[in-house]
Design a protein around this motif. Structure first.
Motif, PDB file in Angstrom:
ATOM      1  N   SER A   9      -1.747   1.856 -19.873  1.00 38.98           N
ATOM      2  CA  SER A   9      -0.829   2.614 -19.612  1.00 38.98           C
ATOM      3  C   SER A   9       0.017   1.557 -20.069  1.00 38.98           C
ATOM      4  N   LEU A  10       0.254   1.173 -18.897  1.00 36.74           N
ATOM      5  CA  LEU A  10       1.829   0.409 -19.043  1.00 36.74           C
ATOM      6  C   LEU A  10       1.435  -1.112 -20.330  1.00 36.74           C
ATOM      7  N   LEU A  11       0.857  -1.209 -20.807  1.00 36.38           N
ATOM      8  CA  LEU A  11       0.180  -2.292 -22.275  1.00 36.38           C
ATOM      9  C   LEU A  11       0.958  -1.479 -23.540  1.00 36.38           C
ATOM     10  N   GLU A  12      -0.314   0.166 -24.094  1.00 38.45           N
ATOM     11  CA  GLU A  12       0.238   0.674 -24.716  1.00 38.45           C
ATOM     12  C   GLU A  12       1.450   0.780 -24.958  1.00 38.45           C
ATOM     13  N   GLN A  13       3.123   1.626 -23.720  1.00 35.52           N
ATOM     14  CA  GLN A  13       3.985   1.552 -23.431  1.00 35.52           C
ATOM     15  C   GLN A  13       4.814   1.014 -23.670  1.00 35.52           C
ATOM     16  N   ALA A  14       4.160  -0.572 -23.278  1.00 33.62           N
ATOM     17  CA  ALA A  14       4.586  -2.014 -24.077  1.00 33.62           C
ATOM     18  C   ALA A  14       5.139  -2.646 -25.364  1.00 33.62           C
ATOM     19  N   PHE A  15       3.908  -1.922 -25.934  1.00 31.77           N
ATOM     20  CA  PHE A  15       3.996  -2.395 -26.928  1.00 31.77           C
ATOM     21  C   PHE A  15       4.332  -1.200 -27.851  1.00 31.77           C
ATOM     22  N   GLN A  16       4.655  -0.072 -27.753  1.00 30.00           N
ATOM     23  CA  GLN A  16       5.331   0.329 -28.512  1.00 30.00           C
ATOM     24  C   GLN A  16       6.946   0.238 -28.094  1.00 30.00           C
ATOM     25  N   ALA A  17       6.825   0.007 -27.022  1.00 35.44           N
ATOM     26  CA  ALA A  17       8.438  -0.597 -27.039  1.00 35.44           C
ATOM     27  C   ALA A  17       8.671  -1.406 -28.109  1.00 35.44           C
ATOM     28  N   LEU A  18       8.024  -2.623 -28.598  1.00 37.29           N
ATOM     29  CA  LEU A  18       7.827  -3.844 -29.368  1.00 37.29           C
ATOM     30  C   LEU A  18       8.455  -3.488 -30.432  1.00 37.29           C
ATOM     31  N   LEU A  74       5.396  -7.523 -16.177  1.00 38.85           N
ATOM     32  CA  LEU A  74       5.482  -6.803 -17.330  1.00 38.85           C
ATOM     33  C   LEU A  74       6.148  -7.915 -18.022  1.00 38.85           C
ATOM     34  N   LEU A  75       4.694  -8.852 -18.675  1.00 42.41           N
ATOM     35  CA  LEU A  75       5.177 -10.426 -19.331  1.00 42.41           C
ATOM     36  C   LEU A  75       4.423 -10.315 -20.377  1.00 42.41           C
ATOM     37  N   LYS A  76       5.508 -11.249 -21.218  1.00 46.90           N
ATOM     38  CA  LYS A  76       5.450 -11.064 -23.430  1.00 46.90           C
ATOM     39  C   LYS A  76       4.570 -12.357 -23.428  1.00 46.90           C
ATOM     40  N   ALA A  80       3.518 -15.132 -31.546  1.00 46.82           N
ATOM     41  CA  ALA A  80       5.288 -14.477 -31.446  1.00 46.82           C
ATOM     42  C   ALA A  80       5.708 -13.947 -30.192  1.00 46.82           C
ATOM     43  N   ASN A  81       4.950 -13.854 -29.103  1.00 50.15           N
ATOM     44  CA  ASN A  81       5.584 -13.384 -27.935  1.00 50.15           C
ATOM     45  C   ASN A  81       5.013 -11.262 -28.161  1.00 50.15           C
ATOM     46  N   ARG A  82       4.247 -11.080 -28.532  1.00 53.30           N
ATOM     47  CA  ARG A  82       4.025 -10.148 -29.942  1.00 53.30           C
ATOM     48  C   ARG A  82       2.926  -9.048 -28.981  1.00 53.30           C
ATOM     49  N   ASN A  83       1.885  -9.244 -27.875  1.00 49.39           N
ATOM     50  CA  ASN A  83       1.452  -9.279 -26.944  1.00 49.39           C
ATOM     51  C   ASN A  83       1.258  -9.111 -25.606  1.00 49.39           C
ATOM     52  N   PRO A  84       1.997  -8.020 -25.335  1.00 46.98           N
ATOM     53  CA  PRO A  84       1.760  -8.121 -23.906  1.00 46.98           C
ATOM     54  C   PRO A  84       1.035  -8.423 -23.090  1.00 46.98           C
ATOM     55  N   GLY A 105      -7.862  -8.335 -29.893  1.00 53.54           N
ATOM     56  CA  GLY A 105      -8.821  -7.620 -31.147  1.00 53.54           C
ATOM     57  C   GLY A 105      -9.563  -8.705 -31.503  1.00 53.54           C
ATOM     58  N   MET A 106      -9.791  -9.065 -32.363  1.00 50.03           N
ATOM     59  CA  MET A 106     -10.760  -9.887 -33.110  1.00 50.03           C
ATOM     60  C   MET A 106     -10.572 -11.129 -33.079  1.00 50.03           C
ATOM     61  N   VAL A 107      -9.334 -11.481 -32.862  1.00 49.32           N
ATOM     62  CA  VAL A 107      -9.092 -13.388 -33.058  1.00 49.32           C
ATOM     63  C   VAL A 107      -8.636 -12.809 -31.422  1.00 49.32           C
ATOM     64  N   SER A 108      -9.425 -13.542 -30.285  1.00 48.03           N
ATOM     65  CA  SER A 108      -9.133 -14.054 -29.001  1.00 48.03           C
ATOM     66  C   SER A 108      -8.177 -14.558 -28.816  1.00 48.03           C
ATOM     67  N   GLN A 109      -6.717 -14.235 -28.069  1.00 41.70           N
ATOM     68  CA  GLN A 109      -5.417 -15.081 -28.148  1.00 41.70           C
ATOM     69  C   GLN A 109      -5.353 -15.811 -26.531  1.00 41.70           C
ATOM     70  N   LYS A 110      -6.390 -14.971 -25.915  1.00 37.51           N
ATOM     71  CA  LYS A 110      -6.817 -15.480 -24.353  1.00 37.51           C
ATOM     72  C   LYS A 110      -5.600 -15.579 -23.844  1.00 37.51           C
ATOM     73  N   THR A 111      -4.495 -14.350 -24.168  1.00 38.33           N
ATOM     74  CA  THR A 111      -3.056 -14.217 -23.458  1.00 38.33           C
ATOM     75  C   THR A 111      -3.062 -13.900 -21.676  1.00 38.33           C
ATOM     76  N   ALA A 112      -4.358 -13.164 -21.436  1.00 42.08           N
ATOM     77  CA  ALA A 112      -4.508 -13.192 -20.053  1.00 42.08           C
ATOM     78  C   ALA A 112      -4.106 -14.055 -19.108  1.00 42.08           C
ATOM     79  N   GLN A 113      -5.743 -15.191 -19.347  1.00 40.28           N
ATOM     80  CA  GLN A 113      -5.805 -16.425 -18.969  1.00 40.28           C
ATOM     81  C   GLN A 113      -5.197 -17.186 -19.283  1.00 40.28           C
ATOM     82  N   ARG A 114      -3.620 -17.186 -20.694  1.00 40.39           N
ATOM     83  CA  ARG A 114      -2.816 -18.350 -20.819  1.00 40.39           C
ATOM     84  C   ARG A 114      -1.732 -17.304 -19.460  1.00 40.39           C
TER      85      ARG A 114
END
Length: 125
Positions: A9-18, A74-76, A80-84, A105-114
């Motif tokens: 829910s938090l991730l989807e709300q952040a994506f909607q705000a972006l 909640l982090l960006k 381009a800081n587009r994956n919360p 997604g299909m291309v792993s950006q490793k956002t959680a790890q970073r």
């Protein structure tokens, strides 16, 4: 620790705000289908709650804070800081448990790890 539905829910709300507006509704639907990646580590508490809160306040939005127990941010991140991402710090007597979540997604950006690595660097742990 936060549950899967809370994080989703938090991730989807952040994506909607972006990406607000009617034209982005199909992108939001696709984002909702993505899998959530989780990274976690437990380290010795060398900085304390107040220092951690102060250090992290500039890198994201504090969603929840329970004094001396828990911080949720909640982090960006991502391209381009587009994956919360969501980060939770739980403070115990002699340790801190850091947990981060992000959708991938299909291309792993490793956002959680970073996000986890960035928090560790900021806190010096």
């Amino acid at each position: 620790m936060m549950t899967g539905p809370e994080v989703k829910s938090l991730l989807e709300q952040a994506f909607q705000a972006l990406f607000p507006g009617f034209l982005m509704s199909s992108a939001r639907k696709q984002y909702a289908k993505l899998r959530i990646e989780r990274e976690q580590c437990t380290v010795c508490d060398t900085c304390g709650y107040d220092t951690a809160l102060s250090a992290l306040s500039g890198c994201g939005s504090v969603i929840t804070k329970v004094p001396n127990r828990r911080i949720v941010l909640l982090l960006k991140g991502g391209a381009a800081n587009r994956n919360p991402s969501v980060a939770e710090l739980e403070f115990f007597e002699n340790s801190i448990t850091l947990t981060t979540w992000a959708k991938e997604g299909m291309v792993s950006q490793k956002t959680a790890q970073r996000a986890l690595q960035d928090i560790r660097v900021l806190l010096g742990i």
